[in-house]
Motif scaffolding. Structure first.
Motif, short mmCIF file in Angstrom:
data_model
loop_
_atom_site.label_atom_id
_atom_site.label_comp_id
_atom_site.label_asym_id
_atom_site.label_seq_id
_atom_site.Cartn_x
_atom_site.Cartn_y
_atom_site.Cartn_z
N GLY A 16 0.86 -1.20 0.00
CA GLY A 16 0.00 0.00 0.00
C GLY A 16 0.88 1.22 0.00
N THR A 18 2.84 4.69 0.89
CA THR A 18 3.44 5.21 2.12
C THR A 18 2.36 5.99 2.86
OG1 THR A 18 5.49 5.54 0.93
CG2 THR A 18 5.29 6.69 3.01
N LYS A 22 0.79 0.50 6.95
CA LYS A 22 1.44 -0.81 6.97
C LYS A 22 2.27 -1.02 8.24
CE LYS A 22 3.68 -0.01 3.12
NZ LYS A 22 3.26 1.38 2.85
N SER A 42 13.67 -5.39 5.96
CA SER A 42 14.30 -5.25 4.64
C SER A 42 15.59 -4.44 4.74
CB SER A 42 13.35 -4.53 3.69
OG SER A 42 12.30 -5.36 3.32
N GLU A 79 14.07 -4.17 -5.37
CA GLU A 79 13.46 -3.22 -6.30
C GLU A 79 14.02 -1.84 -6.03
OE1 GLU A 79 11.38 -4.05 -8.71
OE2 GLU A 79 10.60 -5.99 -8.06
N ASN A 81 12.87 2.09 -5.65
CA ASN A 81 11.72 2.97 -5.43
C ASN A 81 12.24 4.35 -5.12
OD1 ASN A 81 9.26 1.43 -5.56
ND2 ASN A 81 9.94 0.35 -3.72
N HIS A 82 11.70 5.37 -5.77
CA HIS A 82 12.09 6.77 -5.52
C HIS A 82 13.61 6.94 -5.54
CE1 HIS A 82 8.16 6.35 -3.56
NE2 HIS A 82 8.72 5.63 -2.62
N TYR A 86 15.74 -1.31 -2.34
CA TYR A 86 15.12 -2.03 -1.22
C TYR A 86 15.20 -3.51 -1.52
CZ TYR A 86 12.74 2.42 -0.15
OH TYR A 86 12.46 3.72 0.14
N GLN A 106 6.69 -5.92 4.54
CA GLN A 106 6.13 -4.64 4.12
C GLN A 106 6.90 -4.26 2.87
OE1 GLN A 106 6.07 -2.13 7.70
NE2 GLN A 106 6.07 -0.49 6.23
N ILE A 107 6.39 -4.65 1.72
CA ILE A 107 7.16 -4.41 0.49
C ILE A 107 6.24 -3.85 -0.60
CG2 ILE A 107 8.89 -6.16 1.07
CD1 ILE A 107 7.58 -8.08 -0.79
N ASP A 108 6.81 -3.47 -1.73
CA ASP A 108 5.96 -2.87 -2.76
C ASP A 108 5.24 -3.97 -3.56
OD1 ASP A 108 7.82 -3.88 -4.51
OD2 ASP A 108 8.59 -1.96 -5.17
N GLY A 111 7.37 -6.52 -5.48
CA GLY A 111 7.95 -7.53 -4.59
C GLY A 111 6.89 -8.54 -4.17
N ARG A 154 6.35 10.19 -3.51
CA ARG A 154 5.59 9.09 -2.93
C ARG A 154 4.15 9.07 -3.45
NH1 ARG A 154 8.75 6.58 1.02
NH2 ARG A 154 10.75 7.46 0.54
P1 5GP Z 1 9.60 3.61 2.37
O1 5GP Z 1 10.79 4.36 1.86
O2 5GP Z 1 8.35 4.45 2.41
O3 5GP Z 1 9.87 2.90 3.67
O4 5GP Z 1 9.31 2.44 1.31
C1 5GP Z 1 9.12 2.71 -0.05
C2 5GP Z 1 8.52 1.47 -0.71
O5 5GP Z 1 9.47 0.41 -0.74
C3 5GP Z 1 7.29 0.93 0.01
O6 5GP Z 1 6.33 0.55 -0.97
C4 5GP Z 1 7.83 -0.29 0.72
O7 5GP Z 1 6.83 -1.24 0.99
C5 5GP Z 1 8.82 -0.79 -0.32
N1 5GP Z 1 9.79 -1.75 0.22
C6 5GP Z 1 10.37 -1.76 1.45
N2 5GP Z 1 11.18 -2.81 1.59
C7 5GP Z 1 11.11 -3.51 0.43
C8 5GP Z 1 11.72 -4.74 -0.03
O8 5GP Z 1 12.48 -5.40 0.65
N3 5GP Z 1 11.39 -5.14 -1.29
C9 5GP Z 1 10.54 -4.44 -2.09
N4 5GP Z 1 10.27 -4.93 -3.29
N5 5GP Z 1 9.95 -3.29 -1.70
C10 5GP Z 1 10.23 -2.84 -0.45
#
Ligand code: 5GP
Ligand code: ADP
Length: 218
Positions: A16, A18, A22, A42, A79, A81-82, A86, A106-108, A111, A154
């Motif tokens: 879901g 940010t 979660k 992670s 993956e 992200n931004h 991660y 808690q992953i995207d 993942g 985000r």
């Molecule tokens: P944030 O920076 O807000 O903690 O996370 C950004 C995004 O990366 C979120 O969608 C989170 O769920 C995702 N994320 C965090 N850890 C992992 C991971 O180990 N694998 C993947 N694929 N996504 C992750």
């Protein structure tokens, strides 16, 4: 006396945008079920936020270290992200499974789908959405840990996660549950009910362990 059902571990994956809730639900679940659930921390290259605990929220490492560990095969999946990397450690998966604990991730969405492809029987995906975009903005500002540019990035990720969610509708091996996070306590009740129900799912139970409960001795 002492009889126990046994089964393979479940991989509960919370997805879901940010700010959707979660971490809040993960923390509550771990606090309520410490003996049966453990959190898979992670690894990321993004900097820690003020309220985050290194080693608990994430393992925070440099990009160079991430790439070296990725190249050694330490991540089950990873993956970007931004602009940050991660990844899920293979050792987390192995430890959880060996310890017989169900795991929380808690992953995207990418993942999560990777988990579904590789562990289809074991993976349960819960997609958490805020009741509205206004609520999401309010909650993120309330958390107060990301700057304006970061917030915009985000929000655009949230848009693509929603697109993925909608495109997965009706797809087996996609999203199992959709949770609208309105009022916190009642939403948590919904999340914990799913965890409890999935833990009792017959198809995952080991048949010999079920047999112990099926004795008729007259
Ligand atoms: P944030 O920076 O807000 O903690 O996370 C950004 C995004 O990366 C979120 O969608 C989170 O769920 C995702 N994320 C965090 N850890 C992992 C991971 O180990 N694998 C993947 N694929 N996504 C992750
Ligand atoms: P995520 O881990 O998905 O980024 P968080 O769990 O950190 O989201 O939640 C974002 C913020 O919203 C936190 O400050 C949290 O306390 C708050 N929050 C979560 N759920 C609710 C809710 N149902 N009502 C009001 N605030 C909430």
């Amino acid at each position: 006396m002492g009889r126990k059902l046994s089964r393979q571990g479940i991989l509960f994956v919370l997805v879901g945008p940010t700010g959707s809730g979660k971490s809040t639900f993960c923390e509550r679940l771990i606090a309520e079920f410490p003996d049966v659930l453990s959190y898979s921390t992670s690894v990321t290259t993004r900097p820690a936020r003020a309220n985050e605990v290194p080693g608990k929220s994430y393992h925070f490492i440099s990009r160079d270290e991430f790439i070296a560990r990725r190249d050694r095969g330490e991540f089950f999946e990873w993956e970007e992200n931004h602009g940050n990397l991660y990844g899920t450690l293979r050792s987390n998966l192995e430890n959880g499974i060996t310890m017989g604990k169900d795991l929380l991730f808690q992953i995207d969405i990418r993942g999560a789908l990777n988990f579904k492809r590789n562990f289809s029987e074991n993976t349960v995906t819960l997609f958490i959405v805020p009741p509205s975009f206004e609520d999401l903005q309010k909650r993120l500002r309330g958390r107060g840990t990301v700057d304006q540019g970061e917030l915009q990035r985000r929000f655009s990720t949230a848009r693509s996660e929603y697109e993925a969610l909608l495109s997965l509708h009706g797809t087996p091996g996609g999203v199992d549950y959709l949770i609208v996070n309105r009022e916190l306590d009642s939403t948590y009740d919904e999340v914990r009910a799913i965890v409890i129900a999935e833990r009792a799912r017959y198809s995952r139970l080991d048949k010999d362990s079920v047999r112990q409960f099926c004795e008729v001795t007259i």
